[in-house]
Design a protein around this motif. Structure first.
Motif, PDB file in Angstrom:
ATOM      1  N   GLU A  31      18.332   7.128  15.627  1.00  0.00           N
ATOM      2  CA  GLU A  31      17.259   6.775  16.561  1.00  0.00           C
ATOM      3  C   GLU A  31      15.911   6.691  15.855  1.00  0.00           C
ATOM      4  O   GLU A  31      15.624   7.430  14.924  1.00  0.00           O
ATOM      5  CB  GLU A  31      17.179   7.807  17.697  1.00  0.00           C
ATOM      6  CG  GLU A  31      18.450   7.948  18.505  1.00  0.00           C
ATOM      7  CD  GLU A  31      18.863   6.665  19.225  1.00  0.00           C
ATOM      8  OE1 GLU A  31      17.969   5.828  19.496  1.00  0.00           O
ATOM      9  OE2 GLU A  31      20.078   6.506  19.496  1.00  0.00           O
ATOM     10  N   ARG A  32      15.077   5.803  16.357  1.00  0.00           N
ATOM     11  CA  ARG A  32      13.783   5.495  15.754  1.00  0.00           C
ATOM     12  C   ARG A  32      12.901   6.729  15.571  1.00  0.00           C
ATOM     13  O   ARG A  32      12.168   6.822  14.597  1.00  0.00           O
ATOM     14  CB  ARG A  32      13.081   4.483  16.670  1.00  0.00           C
ATOM     15  CG  ARG A  32      12.099   3.615  16.003  1.00  0.00           C
ATOM     16  CD  ARG A  32      11.619   2.538  16.967  1.00  0.00           C
ATOM     17  NE  ARG A  32      12.635   1.549  17.268  1.00  0.00           N
ATOM     18  CZ  ARG A  32      12.382   0.408  17.921  1.00  0.00           C
ATOM     19  NH1 ARG A  32      11.154   0.137  18.331  1.00  0.00           N
ATOM     20  NH2 ARG A  32      13.340  -0.449  18.156  1.00  0.00           N
ATOM     21  N   HIS A  33      12.978   7.686  16.518  1.00  0.00           N
ATOM     22  CA  HIS A  33      12.067   8.825  16.456  1.00  0.00           C
ATOM     23  C   HIS A  33      12.736  10.083  15.913  1.00  0.00           C
ATOM     24  O   HIS A  33      12.128  11.159  15.904  1.00  0.00           O
ATOM     25  CB  HIS A  33      11.433   9.065  17.835  1.00  0.00           C
ATOM     26  CG  HIS A  33      10.634   7.876  18.269  1.00  0.00           C
ATOM     27  ND1 HIS A  33       9.466   7.518  17.640  1.00  0.00           N
ATOM     28  CD2 HIS A  33      10.879   6.922  19.200  1.00  0.00           C
ATOM     29  CE1 HIS A  33       8.997   6.404  18.189  1.00  0.00           C
ATOM     30  NE2 HIS A  33       9.838   6.019  19.130  1.00  0.00           N
ATOM     31  N   HIS A  34      13.964   9.969  15.442  1.00  0.00           N
ATOM     32  CA  HIS A  34      14.625  11.104  14.788  1.00  0.00           C
ATOM     33  C   HIS A  34      13.953  11.355  13.432  1.00  0.00           C
ATOM     34  O   HIS A  34      13.526  10.413  12.761  1.00  0.00           O
ATOM     35  CB  HIS A  34      16.107  10.767  14.597  1.00  0.00           C
ATOM     36  CG  HIS A  34      16.925  11.931  14.122  1.00  0.00           C
ATOM     37  ND1 HIS A  34      16.937  12.336  12.800  1.00  0.00           N
ATOM     38  CD2 HIS A  34      17.762  12.777  14.778  1.00  0.00           C
ATOM     39  CE1 HIS A  34      17.757  13.376  12.678  1.00  0.00           C
ATOM     40  NE2 HIS A  34      18.268  13.669  13.870  1.00  0.00           N
ATOM     41  N   PRO A  35      13.849  12.629  13.040  1.00  0.00           N
ATOM     42  CA  PRO A  35      13.173  12.939  11.760  1.00  0.00           C
ATOM     43  C   PRO A  35      13.744  12.169  10.559  1.00  0.00           C
ATOM     44  O   PRO A  35      12.990  11.847   9.633  1.00  0.00           O
ATOM     45  CB  PRO A  35      13.403  14.449  11.613  1.00  0.00           C
ATOM     46  CG  PRO A  35      13.574  14.950  13.006  1.00  0.00           C
ATOM     47  CD  PRO A  35      14.228  13.847  13.782  1.00  0.00           C
ATOM     48  N   VAL A  36      15.044  11.866  10.569  1.00  0.00           N
ATOM     49  CA  VAL A  36      15.626  11.120   9.450  1.00  0.00           C
ATOM     50  C   VAL A  36      15.014   9.720   9.362  1.00  0.00           C
ATOM     51  O   VAL A  36      14.588   9.277   8.286  1.00  0.00           O
ATOM     52  CB  VAL A  36      17.165  11.023   9.580  1.00  0.00           C
ATOM     53  CG1 VAL A  36      17.722   9.971   8.602  1.00  0.00           C
ATOM     54  CG2 VAL A  36      17.812  12.369   9.307  1.00  0.00           C
ATOM     55  N   GLN A  37      14.963   9.036  10.489  1.00  0.00           N
ATOM     56  CA  GLN A  37      14.423   7.667  10.451  1.00  0.00           C
ATOM     57  C   GLN A  37      12.918   7.667  10.195  1.00  0.00           C
ATOM     58  O   GLN A  37      12.385   6.740   9.577  1.00  0.00           O
ATOM     59  CB  GLN A  37      14.764   6.906  11.739  1.00  0.00           C
ATOM     60  CG  GLN A  37      16.263   6.692  11.958  1.00  0.00           C
ATOM     61  CD  GLN A  37      16.965   6.031  10.763  1.00  0.00           C
ATOM     62  OE1 GLN A  37      16.383   5.242  10.015  1.00  0.00           O
ATOM     63  NE2 GLN A  37      18.226   6.389  10.559  1.00  0.00           N
ATOM     64  N   CYS A  87      23.748  -1.814  12.607  1.00  0.00           N
ATOM     65  CA  CYS A  87      24.373  -0.479  12.551  1.00  0.00           C
ATOM     66  C   CYS A  87      23.583   0.546  13.346  1.00  0.00           C
ATOM     67  O   CYS A  87      23.786   1.746  13.187  1.00  0.00           O
ATOM     68  CB  CYS A  87      24.502  -0.041  11.105  1.00  0.00           C
ATOM     69  SG  CYS A  87      22.900   0.264  10.330  1.00  0.00           S
ATOM     70  N   SER A  88      22.649   0.076  14.189  1.00  0.00           N
ATOM     71  CA  SER A  88      21.915   0.888  15.164  1.00  0.00           C
ATOM     72  C   SER A  88      20.681   1.614  14.644  1.00  0.00           C
ATOM     73  O   SER A  88      19.965   2.243  15.429  1.00  0.00           O
ATOM     74  CB  SER A  88      22.833   1.892  15.903  1.00  0.00           C
ATOM     75  OG  SER A  88      23.797   1.183  16.660  1.00  0.00           O
ATOM     76  N   ILE A  89      20.393   1.580  13.339  1.00  0.00           N
ATOM     77  CA  ILE A  89      19.138   2.182  12.871  1.00  0.00           C
ATOM     78  C   ILE A  89      18.002   1.176  13.070  1.00  0.00           C
ATOM     79  O   ILE A  89      18.234  -0.012  13.220  1.00  0.00           O
ATOM     80  CB  ILE A  89      19.209   2.615  11.379  1.00  0.00           C
ATOM     81  CG1 ILE A  89      19.236   1.394  10.454  1.00  0.00           C
ATOM     82  CG2 ILE A  89      20.396   3.531  11.135  1.00  0.00           C
ATOM     83  CD1 ILE A  89      18.847   1.714   9.022  1.00  0.00           C
TER      84      ILE A  89
END
Lengths: 342, 342
Positions: A158-164, A189-191
Motif C-alpha cells: 500500500e502507498r502509505h505503508h512504511p515500506v512503500q 503487482c499492486s505497489i
C-alpha cells in the motif's frame, strides 16, 4: 504538447503500417545530457524498469545485514522473471530466509511468462501461485525491508505503508526529483508507481553506475545490485528475453531492464552513463528496437554484442503460416534526431 | 510528415501512461467529408476491415448464381470469426457447397480466437485447423470465385492469381482509387493487402451503403453483403466482441468491422455515410475507443446503443489482482479536432 519523433515503425511488404513515437535520454552522473530525442522532461511511469533502484531500500533499511540475501536473491529482487523453476525456487529460498512464505506475497498470481513452464503447469492441472508472478523477487525484497524496519508486513504494497514510503524516498534520492501523489498509479503487482521525467531515471542509473552523488553506503549498495543483476541475467528476466541476451553479451558492462508499457532503463556502466527510453504507445517490441539503436550508438558494442542488438533493431513479423511479411525496425533517422554531441 | 492527433490515451491512476494517435474520416457517397481528424490521405493497410468489399467479387464472378451461398455463408465471407463451432461448421458447409474441403484453404491454421473453444480443443488434445482461422469464411468465398471463374483454385491467395486480381479490381472500383504494388503487403492469412488513403475506404463504405456510384448489380451485391453481415453479427465476429455488440445494438443501421493493427471501417447505413479509422500504432483497444467516439457523435445512438459505445470509449485496465488501476479512453477533445461541419 509537441509530438515525440517516430523512433520505430512496423513495415508490411513495402509500406509502413504502424508508427511508434517515443523519447530517450542518455545522461551522465553529473546530469549532462549525452544524447536525447523527444520530450525527456515529460513524466513517465517507470514501472518495473527501476526495480534495481527500488531494491536499494533493502540496504538503507539494513535488511541486507539482518538477512544476508545471496547475490542470486538480490538479482531476483531486481527481476521481472519468467516464472521458471530456477526463479520460483530462488524466490522461495529468499522467503524462507525471511521466515515467510508464498502467502505473505501480495503481488497476486499470474501465469508464468515462460511458455514451457506455463504448459507444464497446465499439463499438471496446477494453477500458478504468487511465486510465478514476475515481481515475486521484488516483493520478497520489500518483505525483507518490512521485517528489518520492524513493521507489520501486512499491506506492504500500500502507498502509505512504511515500506512503500521508504522505497519512494530511496528512488527520490537517486533520481534527484520529488515524486508526487499527483502523478501516481498502481502497478501491475499492486505497489505504487510514480511518474517522473524520463531524464531523471537516466540520471539515476548514471548515479547507480558510478556512485557519484550518492553516499558511500548507497554507492556500495548500488554496485552490489548492478553486479548481482548483470552477473545473473537469466534470473533478472528469463529464457530468450532481450534483457538476458543483452546483459549476457555485455558481460557486466551494461545493466538493462524492461518495464511494462515499453519502458527501457539501464546503464552503460564503464562509461558511467544511464539511459531511459519510453515508447509513447506502450509497444514493447518497438521499445526494444529503440533500445537497440541507443546501445548500438552509445555502448561501443563488439561484433557479438552488435549481433544481439541488430536482431532487436530489426524484428521479423510473421503471418499465420509463418511467412515473414514485414518487420518492426528502428527508424533510420533516429541517430540524428535531436542528439546532443556525445 | 505531421503527427496525427492523440485520439485515445491510457491512464494509470491520475496520470496518462500511453498516448495513441490516429486519424478518422466520415464520408458520404458523393465523397463529401462529413468529419475528419488527422491525415486522411495517408495510405493505410485496411486488412480485414474490408472483407465485405472483397466479398463483392463473389457476385461479380457470378459465384452467387453458381453456388447460391446462404445469408449465413455470406456473413462468414465478411467475417473475422472466433472459431466457435457455429463458425467452423458454417464454413465447412460453405466448402461442401463448393465441393471442396478444409485442405483447399490456404489461410493456415491458428488457435481459435474464442477462449472457451481454445480450451476445449486443448482439453481434447486437438490442434486447430484452417477452419478455425478467423479468415476461413473469406477464403471460402475466394475459393467460390476461383471455381466460378473456371481457374485452378491452387494458389488462390497469391498476388497474381486471377482471384486476387479480381478482388483487387473490385476494391479499386468501390473505393475509387487505384491500388499499387508499390504499397502492398501480405496479410496474416497470406492474401495481398493494398494500402490506400483512409478517406477512400470510408468513401467505399458510403457507396456500399447507398449503392450510389455503383452499377445496379454492384449495388445489389453490396446490399446483400451488408444485410448478411448486420443480420448475423455473431457470425461476423464472435462472443463478446465489440463488432457483434455494436451491430446487434444498431439492428442493421450500422455495419462495423475491425481490421488487424487497429483499423475500424463501416457504414452508418441510414445516413449513407461510410467511416474509416486507423490508430497509428496498431493498438486495437485504442481504436475501439476512437470508434466509439465516432459512432457516438455521428450514428445518433439511442440509450441502449449509447451504453454499448460508452463501454468501448472507457475501458478499464486491471492489474494482476483484478483491481481497476486505470482506463483506456478516447481523449476528450476528439470531437472538436479538425472536424468539418456535419
Amino acid at each position: 504538447m509537441d509530438a515525440n519523433p517516430v523512433l520505430a515503425e512496423a513495415v508490411r511488404g513495402n509500406w509502413v503500417e504502424n508508427r511508434h513515437r517515443g523519447a530517450f535520454a542518455v545522461v551522465d552522473a553529473g546530469g549532462r545530457i549525452i544524447a536525447a530525442s523527444g520530450d525527456i522532461e515529460r513524466p513517465i511511469f517507470p514501472r518495473s524498469a527501476i526495480k534495481s533502484m527500488q531494491a536499494l531500500a533493502i540496504f538503507s533499511a539494513h535488511a541486507d545485514e539482518k538477512f544476508h540475501p545471496s547475490e542470486e536473491e538480490l538479482a531476483l529482487a531486481c527481476a521481472s522473471h519468467h516464472g521458471e523453476e530456477i526463479h520460483t525456487q530462488g524466490v522461495n529460498r529468499f522467503l524462507e530466509r525471511l521466515g515467510l512464505g508464498v502467502d505473505d506475497l501480495e503481488c497476486g498470481a499470474h501465469q508464468p511468462t515462460n511458455a514451457a513452464t506455463r504448459e507444464a503447469l497446465r499439463a499438471a492441472g496446477r494453477a500458478p501461485n504468487a511465486l510465478h508472478n514476475n515481481c515475486s523477487g521484488k516483493h520478497s525484497g520489500m518483505l525483507s525491508v518490512a521485517l528489518a524496519m520492524g513493521v507489520d508486513t501486512h499491506g506492504y504494497v500500500e502507498r502509505h505503508h512504511p515500506v512503500q514510503q521508504r522505497v519512494r524516498r530511496t528512488v527520490e534520492a537517486v533520481i534527484g526529483e520529488p515524486l508526487s501523489e499527483d502523478r501516481c498509479g498502481t502497478d501491475g503487482c499492486s505497489i505504487p508507481t510514480f511518474a517522473a521525467p524520463l531524464r531523471a531515471f537516466a540520471f539515476g542509473f548514471a548515479r547507480m553506475a558510478t556512485g557519484e552523488g550518492l553516499s558511500p553506503d548507497e554507492a556500495a549498495a548500488a554496485r552490489r545490485l548492478l553486479d548481482a543483476a548483470t552477473r545473473h541475467p537469466h534470473l533478472v528476466s528469463g529464457t530468450g528475453h532481450p534483457d538476458e541476451a543483452i546483459m549476457t553479451a555485455f558481460n557486466g558492462r551494461v545493466m538493462q531492464k524492461v518495464g511494462a508499457e515499453a519502458v527501457q532503463c539501464g546503464a552503460i556502466r564503464d562509461k558511467g552513463w544511464g539511459y531511459a527510453i519510453k515508447c509513447d504507445d506502450g509497444n514493447v517490441i518497438a521499445s526494444q528496437a529503440m533500445l537497440a539503436t541507443v546501445l548500438l550508438k552509445f555502448a561501443d558494442p563488439d561484433a557479438d554484442q552488435r549481433k544481439v542488438l541488430e536482431a532487436l533493431k530489426h524484428q521479423p513479423i510473421k503471418n499465420v503460416r509463418g511467412m515473414i511479411v514485414g518487420e518492426m525496425r528502428a527508424t533510420e533517422p533516429i541517430a540524428g534526431l535531436g542528439l546532443t554531441a556525445g
